[in-house]
Motif scaffolding. Structure first.
Motif, short mmCIF file in Angstrom:
data_model
loop_
_atom_site.label_atom_id
_atom_site.label_comp_id
_atom_site.label_asym_id
_atom_site.label_seq_id
_atom_site.Cartn_x
_atom_site.Cartn_y
_atom_site.Cartn_z
N VAL A 8 36.58 35.47 49.69
CA VAL A 8 36.86 34.64 48.51
C VAL A 8 38.14 35.17 47.86
N ASN A 9 39.04 34.28 47.46
CA ASN A 9 40.23 34.74 46.73
C ASN A 9 40.34 34.13 45.34
N ASP A 10 39.40 33.27 44.98
CA ASP A 10 39.40 32.60 43.67
C ASP A 10 38.17 33.07 42.90
N LEU A 11 38.38 33.77 41.80
CA LEU A 11 37.28 34.33 41.01
C LEU A 11 36.79 33.42 39.90
N GLU A 24 38.65 31.18 34.86
CA GLU A 24 38.65 30.25 33.72
C GLU A 24 37.39 29.40 33.69
N GLY A 25 36.37 29.81 34.44
CA GLY A 25 35.12 29.07 34.48
C GLY A 25 35.13 27.87 35.39
N LYS A 26 36.17 27.76 36.21
CA LYS A 26 36.30 26.65 37.15
C LYS A 26 37.24 27.08 38.27
N PRO A 27 37.25 26.33 39.38
CA PRO A 27 38.17 26.68 40.47
C PRO A 27 39.63 26.64 40.02
N ALA A 28 40.46 27.40 40.71
CA ALA A 28 41.89 27.47 40.39
C ALA A 28 42.60 26.14 40.66
N GLY A 29 41.93 25.24 41.34
CA GLY A 29 42.51 23.92 41.57
C GLY A 29 43.76 23.93 42.43
N GLY A 30 43.84 24.87 43.37
CA GLY A 30 45.00 24.95 44.25
C GLY A 30 46.16 25.74 43.68
N ASP A 31 46.01 26.28 42.47
CA ASP A 31 47.06 27.10 41.85
C ASP A 31 46.98 28.51 42.44
N SER A 32 47.77 28.76 43.48
CA SER A 32 47.68 30.03 44.21
C SER A 32 48.10 31.23 43.37
N TYR A 75 45.02 33.21 42.59
CA TYR A 75 44.27 33.85 43.67
C TYR A 75 44.52 35.36 43.68
N LYS A 76 43.56 36.12 44.18
CA LYS A 76 43.65 37.58 44.27
C LYS A 76 43.58 38.02 45.73
N GLU A 77 44.16 39.20 46.01
CA GLU A 77 44.23 39.73 47.37
C GLU A 77 43.00 40.55 47.74
N THR A 78 42.74 40.61 49.05
CA THR A 78 41.71 41.47 49.62
C THR A 78 42.35 42.31 50.71
N LYS A 79 42.07 43.62 50.71
CA LYS A 79 42.60 44.51 51.74
C LYS A 79 41.43 45.26 52.37
N ILE A 80 41.29 45.10 53.67
CA ILE A 80 40.24 45.77 54.44
C ILE A 80 40.90 46.85 55.28
N GLY A 81 40.41 48.07 55.18
CA GLY A 81 40.98 49.19 55.93
C GLY A 81 40.68 49.10 57.42
N ASN A 82 40.93 50.19 58.13
CA ASN A 82 40.66 50.28 59.56
C ASN A 82 39.22 50.69 59.81
N CYS A 83 38.68 50.27 60.94
CA CYS A 83 37.33 50.64 61.37
C CYS A 83 36.27 50.25 60.34
N VAL A 84 36.38 49.05 59.82
CA VAL A 84 35.41 48.51 58.87
C VAL A 84 34.57 47.48 59.60
N SER A 85 33.25 47.56 59.45
CA SER A 85 32.33 46.59 60.02
C SER A 85 31.64 45.85 58.90
#
Length: 139
Positions: free
Chosen positions: A67-70, A73-81, A84-94
């Motif tokens: 998910v990148n939209d939290l 404002e109590g509603k979806p971002a409506g396509g306003d990127s 959106y927020k970033e997600t970073k997954i390290g190495n060797c993550v299951s």
């Protein structure tokens, strides 16, 4: 796309980067700008939204949702990127099947239990599970 990438159709891939020896299962959607590191595996029915970076040697189970939209404002971002927020997954993550990953950072060598919801950064290697995901034990 790197060398020896395997993609099982049908799936939707939009301007993403796949490292060497990546596997993408059927019914997966990977959106624009996503990076998947070498030797990572993404199982069927998973959704990886834009602004996600997955490290090397990772396993993404069946039906994992990023998910990148939290809905700040109590509603979806409506396509306003810009909202959106970033997600970073390290190495060797299951990440177990049907987990939900909100915009967070997950360090190297982490296991996320099936069905878990990750709502906060994970900075210590270990096994995490639950809603919200909590440390079960260190690795």
């Amino acid at each position: 796309m790197g060398a020896d990438v395997k993609i099982v159709e049908p799936c939707n891939l939009y301007e993403c980067e796949l490292g060497d020896e990546v596997f993408v299962g059927p019914f997966v959607e990977i959106q624009r700008g996503v990076k998947v590191g070498a030797k990572s595996r993404i199982q069927s029915h998973s959704f990886i939204c834009s602004l996600v970076d997955i490290g090397e040697n990772c396993f993404i189970g069946h039906g994992v949702m990023f998910v990148n939209d939290l809905f700040k404002e109590g509603k979806p971002a409506g396509g306003d990127s810009t909202k959106y927020k970033e997600t970073k997954i390290g190495n060797c993550v299951s990440i177990g099947s049907n987990a939900t990953i909100l915009p967070v950072e997950i360090c190297d060598d982490v296991v996320i239990g099936a069905g878990s919801v990750v709502t906060k950064n994970i900075v210590k290697s270990g096994i995490y599970a639950g809603n919200p995901a909590q440390l079960i034990r260190e690795l």
